[in-house]
Write an enzyme that holds these catalytic residues in place. Structure first.
Site, PDB file in Angstrom:
ATOM      1  CG  ASP A  63     -10.104  10.618  -8.266  1.00  0.00           C
ATOM      2  OD1 ASP A  63     -10.400  10.381  -9.454  1.00  0.00           O
ATOM      3  OD2 ASP A  63      -9.525   9.803  -7.528  1.00  0.00           O
ATOM      4  CG  ASP A  69     -11.567  12.692  -0.407  1.00  0.00           C
ATOM      5  OD1 ASP A  69     -11.597  11.631   0.254  1.00  0.00           O
ATOM      6  OD2 ASP A  69     -11.729  12.709  -1.618  1.00  0.00           O
ATOM      7  CD  GLU A  92      -7.095   9.273  -4.085  1.00  0.00           C
ATOM      8  OE1 GLU A  92      -7.738   9.403  -3.032  1.00  0.00           O
ATOM      9  OE2 GLU A  92      -7.562   8.806  -5.130  1.00  0.00           O
ATOM     10  CD  GLU A  93      -7.546  13.468  -1.657  1.00  0.00           C
ATOM     11  OE1 GLU A  93      -8.257  12.475  -1.823  1.00  0.00           O
ATOM     12  OE2 GLU A  93      -7.583  14.468  -2.418  1.00  0.00           O
ATOM     13  CG  ASP A 115      -7.375   6.674  -1.022  1.00  0.00           C
ATOM     14  OD1 ASP A 115      -7.908   6.051  -1.965  1.00  0.00           O
ATOM     15  OD2 ASP A 115      -7.785   7.778  -0.608  1.00  0.00           O
ATOM     16  CG  LEU A 117     -12.851   9.162   3.530  1.00  0.00           C
ATOM     17  CD1 LEU A 117     -12.466   8.358   4.771  1.00  0.00           C
ATOM     18  CD2 LEU A 117     -13.576  10.409   3.963  1.00  0.00           C
ATOM     19  CG  ASP A 118     -10.804   3.630  -1.737  1.00  0.00           C
ATOM     20  OD1 ASP A 118     -10.408   4.024  -2.835  1.00  0.00           O
ATOM     21  OD2 ASP A 118     -11.522   2.626  -1.587  1.00  0.00           O
ATOM     22  CD  GLU A 274      -6.921   3.881  -4.968  1.00  0.00           C
ATOM     23  OE1 GLU A 274      -6.453   3.832  -6.122  1.00  0.00           O
ATOM     24  OE2 GLU A 274      -8.002   4.458  -4.708  1.00  0.00           O
TER      25      GLU A 274
HETATM   26  P1  P6P Z   1     -15.583   3.662 -10.889  1.00  0.00           P
HETATM   27  C1  P6P Z   1     -13.242   5.375  -5.649  1.00  0.00           C
HETATM   28  O1  P6P Z   1     -13.244   6.629  -6.297  1.00  0.00           O
HETATM   29  C2  P6P Z   1     -12.238   4.485  -6.378  1.00  0.00           C
HETATM   30  O2  P6P Z   1     -10.970   5.066  -6.368  1.00  0.00           O
HETATM   31  C3  P6P Z   1     -12.223   3.110  -5.747  1.00  0.00           C
HETATM   32  O3  P6P Z   1     -12.470   3.132  -4.390  1.00  0.00           O
HETATM   33  C4  P6P Z   1     -13.318   2.369  -6.499  1.00  0.00           C
HETATM   34  O4  P6P Z   1     -13.108   0.967  -6.560  1.00  0.00           O
HETATM   35  C5  P6P Z   1     -13.221   2.980  -7.892  1.00  0.00           C
HETATM   36  O5  P6P Z   1     -12.660   4.293  -7.735  1.00  0.00           O
HETATM   37  C6  P6P Z   1     -14.581   3.105  -8.545  1.00  0.00           C
HETATM   38  O6  P6P Z   1     -14.355   3.582  -9.849  1.00  0.00           O
HETATM   39  O7  P6P Z   1     -14.917   4.041 -12.194  1.00  0.00           O
HETATM   40  O8  P6P Z   1     -16.202   2.272 -10.946  1.00  0.00           O
HETATM   41  O9  P6P Z   1     -16.531   4.702 -10.348  1.00  0.00           O
END
Ligand code: P6P
Length: 326
Positions: A63, A69, A92-93, A115, A117-118, A274
């Site tokens: 990502d 983040d 995550e980072e 994580d 900042l999800d 997550e």
């Molecule tokens: P997509 C945010 O980057 C994340 O990790 C989750 O919080 C979120 O549900 C998902 O990815 C969104 O992914 O492929 O739908 O953009």
């Protein structure tokens, strides 16, 4: 005087009820609360602080990393390390876990996975983001350095799990194995205050949540389920921030699905920081969380820090309905 109790008061008053809760464990929860307040302060004025936008980095799962983040990650690591009651973290980072015991004589029994900042892809457009965390008891002896097994534990071994959602209000929701309790941040006093005691997910909801844009790469079963949902006019809600989509599901019922796709056959979301923490929350609130093979997420074996999984999480009856199609 009728006032809401603060997070600190709640943790201390419930410490005796929880077999995991030592002063160390309670202290760890309180430090997570402090770090969340500081992240909240920055998230709420990110646009003014020039910390929006990409910082050019790519994290361990590919990502693109937003500046916020990085800030949230560094803050969580600093606060947990300086608490003196956390042996180490996996984020995550960060590609690898961080062992706090190496250059200090921390003898803590706990490790934290998070994580920071999800939902970070939403940061620049002012859509809800959140911090997700899980707390494990370390498996290695306190006099030994940490190893991967301290972190790669099944979700059913979590001693606590929670999230902080930075939305229209900021909420901390967590469980230590008992009820799920929600706290809303009162900026006036700088405290998280108990606002949603003993949260329960409705048996069935009126929303389903999935990124339908990938339907060409979903399994036949998932697409049959989507046709079924379209035929009975069920409303679709998808924020693109797992913590926000799961929080809505917890509050209103329904289901959140991130299935395997051609790009991510095992699913995109990471088990350790997550899927597992959010699955513990939803199960303790009376819901259900499985993968596309109908295996309970919390029983999944975890082999590496950034292992991915498909996930079908939410109200029991809604999850069972998906199973009729896959
Ligand atoms: P997509 C945010 O980057 C994340 O990790 C989750 O919080 C979120 O549900 C998902 O990815 C969104 O992914 O492929 O739908 O953009």
């Amino acid at each position: 005087m009728d006032r809401r109790i603060t997070l600190d008061e709640f943790i201390i008053s419930n410490q005796h009820l929880n077999q995991n809760a030592s002063g160390e464990f309670s202290g760890l929860l309180r430090h997570l609360g402090i770090a969340s307040k500081i992240i909240n302060r920055v998230v709420n004025k990110a646009g003014l602080l020039d910390i929006l936008g990409l910082d050019g980095g790519i994290n361990s799962t590919g990502d693109s990393v937003q500046k916020l983040d990085t800030y949230a990650n560094e803050l969580m690591i600093e606060y947990l390390k300086n608490s003196g009651i956390c042996a180490g973290v996996a984020s995550e980072e960060n590609d690898e876990f961080i062992d706090f015991t190496i250059d200090s004589n921390i003898k803590s029994s706990y490790v934290v996975v998070f994580d920071p900042l999800d939902g970070s892809s939403n940061i620049d457009v002012n859509i809800s983001v959140g911090t997700i965390f899980g707390i494990y008891k370390r498996l290695s002896h306190v006099d030994r350095p940490l190893d991967l097994h301290d972190f790669c534990q099944q979700g059913n071994k979590l001693v606590a799990a929670g999230y902080v959602l930075h939305g229209t209000s900021t909420m901390l929701v967590y469980t230590t194995g008992g009820p799920v309790n929600g706290f809303t941040y009162d900026r006036g006093i700088g405290e998280f205050c108990l606002s949603h005691p003993e949260m329960k997910i409705p048996e069935k909801g009126k929303y389903y949540s999935i990124n339908q844009g990938y339907s060409n790469s979903f399994s036949e079963g998932i697409n049959e389920y989507l046709k079924h949902m379209a035929s009975n006019n069920t409303a679709l809600r998808y924020i693109g921030s797992m913590v926000a989509d799961v929080h809505r599901t917890l509050c209103l019922g329904g289901i959140f699905i991130y299935p395997g796709t051609l790009k991510s056959p095992e699913g995109k979301l990471r088990i350790l920081y997550e899927c597992n923490p959010l699955s513990m929350i939803i199960e303790k609130a009376g819901g259900k969380s499985i993968n596309e093979k109908n295996q309970r997420i919390l029983d999944s074996e975890v082999f590496n820090l950034h292992q991915k999984s498909s996930i079908i999480i939410g109200s029991k009856l809604d999850v069972d309905e998906v199973l009729l199609f896959i």
